[in-house]
Design a protein around this motif. Structure first.
Motif, PDB file in Angstrom:
ATOM      1  N   TYR A   1     -14.446  29.650  78.923  1.00  0.00           N
ATOM      2  CA  TYR A   1     -15.756  29.743  79.547  1.00  0.00           C
ATOM      3  C   TYR A   1     -16.873  29.205  78.652  1.00  0.00           C
ATOM      4  O   TYR A   1     -16.885  29.448  77.441  1.00  0.00           O
ATOM      5  CB  TYR A   1     -16.078  31.202  79.885  1.00  0.00           C
ATOM      6  N   THR A   2     -17.808  28.513  79.271  1.00  0.00           N
ATOM      7  CA  THR A   2     -19.054  28.179  78.592  1.00  0.00           C
ATOM      8  C   THR A   2     -19.980  29.373  78.682  1.00  0.00           C
ATOM      9  O   THR A   2     -19.829  30.226  79.567  1.00  0.00           O
ATOM     10  CB  THR A   2     -19.721  26.957  79.240  1.00  0.00           C
TER      11      THR A   2
ATOM     12  N   SER B   1     -15.716  27.059  73.294  1.00  0.00           N
ATOM     13  CA  SER B   1     -15.756  25.786  74.012  1.00  0.00           C
ATOM     14  C   SER B   1     -17.176  25.261  74.149  1.00  0.00           C
ATOM     15  O   SER B   1     -17.419  24.066  74.004  1.00  0.00           O
ATOM     16  CB  SER B   1     -15.120  25.946  75.402  1.00  0.00           C
ATOM     17  N   SER B   2     -18.115  26.162  74.411  1.00  0.00           N
ATOM     18  CA  SER B   2     -19.507  25.727  74.552  1.00  0.00           C
ATOM     19  C   SER B   2     -20.440  26.930  74.503  1.00  0.00           C
ATOM     20  O   SER B   2     -20.257  27.886  75.256  1.00  0.00           O
ATOM     21  CB  SER B   2     -19.706  24.983  75.880  1.00  0.00           C
ATOM     22  N   TYR B   3     -21.421  26.863  73.599  1.00  0.00           N
ATOM     23  CA  TYR B   3     -22.461  27.891  73.510  1.00  0.00           C
ATOM     24  C   TYR B   3     -23.814  27.210  73.580  1.00  0.00           C
ATOM     25  O   TYR B   3     -24.062  26.228  72.870  1.00  0.00           O
ATOM     26  CB  TYR B   3     -22.349  28.671  72.199  1.00  0.00           C
ATOM     27  N   ARG B   4     -24.703  27.740  74.441  1.00  0.00           N
ATOM     28  CA  ARG B   4     -26.090  27.280  74.492  1.00  0.00           C
ATOM     29  C   ARG B   4     -27.002  28.497  74.462  1.00  0.00           C
ATOM     30  O   ARG B   4     -26.689  29.522  75.066  1.00  0.00           O
ATOM     31  CB  ARG B   4     -26.366  26.462  75.757  1.00  0.00           C
ATOM     32  N   GLY B   5     -28.112  28.380  73.757  1.00  0.00           N
ATOM     33  CA  GLY B   5     -29.045  29.491  73.646  1.00  0.00           C
ATOM     34  C   GLY B   5     -30.459  29.070  73.985  1.00  0.00           C
ATOM     35  O   GLY B   5     -30.821  27.894  73.873  1.00  0.00           O
TER      36      GLY B   5
ATOM     37  N   LYS C   1     -26.200  25.053  84.366  1.00  0.00           N
ATOM     38  CA  LYS C   1     -25.360  26.210  84.666  1.00  0.00           C
ATOM     39  C   LYS C   1     -24.310  26.402  83.576  1.00  0.00           C
ATOM     40  O   LYS C   1     -23.936  25.469  82.861  1.00  0.00           O
ATOM     41  CB  LYS C   1     -24.675  26.030  86.022  1.00  0.00           C
ATOM     42  N   ALA C   2     -23.853  27.654  83.439  1.00  0.00           N
ATOM     43  CA  ALA C   2     -22.784  27.998  82.506  1.00  0.00           C
ATOM     44  C   ALA C   2     -21.863  28.992  83.198  1.00  0.00           C
ATOM     45  O   ALA C   2     -22.238  29.619  84.199  1.00  0.00           O
ATOM     46  CB  ALA C   2     -23.351  28.594  81.224  1.00  0.00           C
ATOM     47  N   ASP C   3     -20.665  29.148  82.664  1.00  0.00           N
ATOM     48  CA  ASP C   3     -19.734  30.108  83.268  1.00  0.00           C
ATOM     49  C   ASP C   3     -20.243  31.539  83.108  1.00  0.00           C
ATOM     50  O   ASP C   3     -20.234  32.322  84.051  1.00  0.00           O
ATOM     51  CB  ASP C   3     -18.346  29.963  82.623  1.00  0.00           C
ATOM     52  N   TRP C   4     -20.675  31.870  81.893  1.00  0.00           N
ATOM     53  CA  TRP C   4     -21.266  33.170  81.610  1.00  0.00           C
ATOM     54  C   TRP C   4     -22.724  32.984  81.224  1.00  0.00           C
ATOM     55  O   TRP C   4     -23.051  32.105  80.413  1.00  0.00           O
ATOM     56  CB  TRP C   4     -20.533  33.862  80.449  1.00  0.00           C
TER      57      TRP C   4
ATOM     58  N   TYR D   1     -28.130  34.875  87.755  1.00  0.00           N
ATOM     59  CA  TYR D   1     -27.005  34.828  88.694  1.00  0.00           C
ATOM     60  C   TYR D   1     -26.815  33.414  89.251  1.00  0.00           C
ATOM     61  O   TYR D   1     -25.684  32.929  89.371  1.00  0.00           O
ATOM     62  CB  TYR D   1     -27.249  35.820  89.826  1.00  0.00           C
ATOM     63  N   ASN D   2     -27.913  32.760  89.576  1.00  0.00           N
ATOM     64  CA  ASN D   2     -27.842  31.405  90.122  1.00  0.00           C
ATOM     65  C   ASN D   2     -27.424  30.378  89.071  1.00  0.00           C
ATOM     66  O   ASN D   2     -26.911  29.303  89.421  1.00  0.00           O
ATOM     67  CB  ASN D   2     -29.187  31.013  90.730  1.00  0.00           C
ATOM     68  N   LEU D   3     -27.624  30.702  87.797  1.00  0.00           N
ATOM     69  CA  LEU D   3     -27.212  29.809  86.719  1.00  0.00           C
ATOM     70  C   LEU D   3     -25.747  30.014  86.320  1.00  0.00           C
ATOM     71  O   LEU D   3     -25.160  29.175  85.638  1.00  0.00           O
ATOM     72  CB  LEU D   3     -28.088  30.040  85.474  1.00  0.00           C
ATOM     73  N   ALA D   4     -25.158  31.133  86.735  1.00  0.00           N
ATOM     74  CA  ALA D   4     -23.806  31.491  86.302  1.00  0.00           C
ATOM     75  C   ALA D   4     -22.745  31.028  87.290  1.00  0.00           C
ATOM     76  O   ALA D   4     -22.911  31.137  88.504  1.00  0.00           O
ATOM     77  CB  ALA D   4     -23.705  33.001  86.120  1.00  0.00           C
ATOM     78  N   ASN D   5     -21.640  30.543  86.747  1.00  0.00           N
ATOM     79  CA  ASN D   5     -20.481  30.212  87.582  1.00  0.00           C
ATOM     80  C   ASN D   5     -19.573  31.412  87.793  1.00  0.00           C
ATOM     81  O   ASN D   5     -18.966  31.546  88.850  1.00  0.00           O
ATOM     82  CB  ASN D   5     -19.671  29.086  86.933  1.00  0.00           C
ATOM     83  N   ASN D   6     -19.466  32.269  86.768  1.00  0.00           N
ATOM     84  CA  ASN D   6     -18.504  33.356  86.818  1.00  0.00           C
ATOM     85  C   ASN D   6     -19.093  34.751  86.614  1.00  0.00           C
ATOM     86  O   ASN D   6     -18.658  35.704  87.260  1.00  0.00           O
ATOM     87  CB  ASN D   6     -17.411  33.148  85.759  1.00  0.00           C
TER      88      ASN D   6
END
Length: 218
Positions: free
Chosen positions: A64-65, A89-93, A124-127, A157-162
């Motif tokens: 998960y990103t 795999s991928s972290y953004r802050g 968007k990100a997974d989490w 919520y709208n930015l999250a995939n999972n």
């Protein structure tokens, strides 16, 4: 079972590392802003890491990103990196404070986006997670604060995939301090389950903080 035991051993190692050293830094120490838990709203490194642990239950960094709202100096990235042996795999802050973004670059060599949640253009990100982001009061009244909370949660919520995960302060049997935002976990559960359905409220690890997790099943 071996995998679970290995994970628990690694977690115990992460939770016990360098706590006293960093907890005891004072404001005149040159490492204070870089390492102390106080500037980012925690009373100790142990508290911060324990809250992180409950924030990311079910998160797999190899699958998960993750997008960290109110990332501060990127300590969640550091926690995940240690816990999962650098397998992220991928972290953004995102953080509104340029000083914190600069500290994240110096400490972890990561680029935290310097902007407000309201203004930032985010992929968007997974989490999508937020630790301590909803702790301070942000509006004139409690009703406005509550409305703002639900508005921001919906954006997450709208930015999250999972999954969406964040923590809040509980008013139950706690001293209410000025400048901090408290929300009853029962109210949060009722309101969010009605809107999003798949919601967990984890109120079993702290006297004053609880974690809310919203799952998206497609």
């Amino acid at each position: 079972m071996e995998t679970i035991n290995t994970y628990q051993q690694t977690l115990n190692s992460v939770l016990s590392a360098d706590n006293n050293k960093y907890d005891n830094l004072n404001t005149t120490d040159p490492d204070y802003m870089m390492y102390s838990p106080i500037p980012i709203g925690y009373t100790s490194i142990s508290e911060q890491q324990y809250i992180f642990q409950n924030l990311i239950i079910g998160y797999d960094p190899e699958l998960y990103t993750i997008l960290d709202i109110g990332a501060g100096r990127g300590d969640l990235f550091g926690f995940l990196k240690k816990l999962h042996n650098n397998k992220i795999s991928s972290y953004r802050g995102l953080d509104h404070n340029p000083i914190m973004c600069d500290l994240a670059k110096k400490r972890y060599n990561i680029d935290i986006q310097n902007n407000t949640f309201e203004s930032a253009e985010l992929q968007k990100a997974d989490w999508v997670v937020a630790s301590g982001f909803f702790t301070p009061r942000r509006c004139e009244t409690e009703d406005e604060d509550l409305h703002k909370l639900f508005e921001d949660v919906d954006k997450m919520y709208n930015l999250a995939n999972n999954c969406v995960s964040f923590n809040l302060l509980s008013p139950i049997k706690n001293k209410i301090q000025d400048g901090f935002f408290y929300v009853h976990p029962g109210l949060i559960m009722d309101m969010l389950i009605e809107k999003y359905r798949y919601v967990t409220v984890r109120n079993n690890y702290s006297n004053d903080v609880y974690t809310v997790t919203i799952y998206k099943f497609i």
